[in-house]
Design an enzyme around this catalytic site. Sequence first.
Site, mmCIF file in Angstrom:
data_model
loop_
_atom_site.group_PDB
_atom_site.id
_atom_site.type_symbol
_atom_site.label_atom_id
_atom_site.label_comp_id
_atom_site.label_asym_id
_atom_site.label_seq_id
_atom_site.Cartn_x
_atom_site.Cartn_y
_atom_site.Cartn_z
ATOM 1 N N ASP A 160 0.875 -1.177 0.000
ATOM 2 C CA ASP A 160 0.000 0.000 0.000
ATOM 3 C C ASP A 160 0.913 1.228 0.000
ATOM 4 O OD1 ASP A 160 -1.847 -2.019 0.470
ATOM 5 O OD2 ASP A 160 -2.924 -0.928 2.031
ATOM 6 N N LYS A 212 -6.744 3.341 -2.973
ATOM 7 C CA LYS A 212 -7.159 3.278 -1.563
ATOM 8 C C LYS A 212 -7.495 4.687 -1.099
ATOM 9 C CE LYS A 212 -5.102 2.019 2.942
ATOM 10 N NZ LYS A 212 -3.929 1.358 3.576
ATOM 11 N N LYS A 247 -9.848 0.021 -2.125
ATOM 12 C CA LYS A 247 -9.744 -0.323 -0.713
ATOM 13 C C LYS A 247 -10.188 0.899 0.074
ATOM 14 C CE LYS A 247 -6.463 -1.542 2.968
ATOM 15 N NZ LYS A 247 -5.087 -2.001 3.287
#
Length: 214
Positions: A86, A147, A172
């Site tokens: 991430d 995300k 996400k």
Amino acid sequence: MHVPGRIDHTVLGPTTTDEDVLGVLDEAIEYGTNACVPPCYAELAANYAPETTVATVVGFPHGQHATAVKSGEAEDAWTAGVDEIDVVANAGRLKAGDDDAYRSDLAEVVAAVPIPVKVIIEAPLLTDEEIDRACRLAVEADADFVKTATGFADGGATVEAVERMSEYLPVKASGGIGSWELAEAMFEAGAERIGASSGVAIVEEWQRATSDGE
């Protein structure tokens, strides 16, 4: 919907210890969730929970690291055995209109590892137009997910941001999601994953809601 496998049970606070990480991994194993841990504990997590999908963060929390540092951090994490990255995008570059720098920063991280990369765009800090640009640039960088947020800046995931972002890549949703009610709203808005330090509570509430509905 099988919820546990779509939850990244997370521990990323500034005082996180190895014991905290092991505790989250034990919960991830018990409840069937994924885990997201700080990069300094990547090898510990990968070795401790080899059957659990383990993610770590790169350029965290503000995305302002030099690109070479981000790429090296991602490569080190992959070598340590994590399954997903991430990475925090540089929102300042985006706001300044420097799309080439924003894109190339992400593209180099993606190219550094053969595992999925999620781009944290920090949506609460962006306008709708900037969210669109951030997502387009993540697509161009060959990212796998976008995300919503780190949880370490103002604001968190919103239904509106998830709906917008899901037009570009799998999403996400992360930041401020502490209940199954909120998680369900994010899934309904188009999220594929949820990142939350309350992963266990979300799964337990989902289990009760599922049981009550039978």
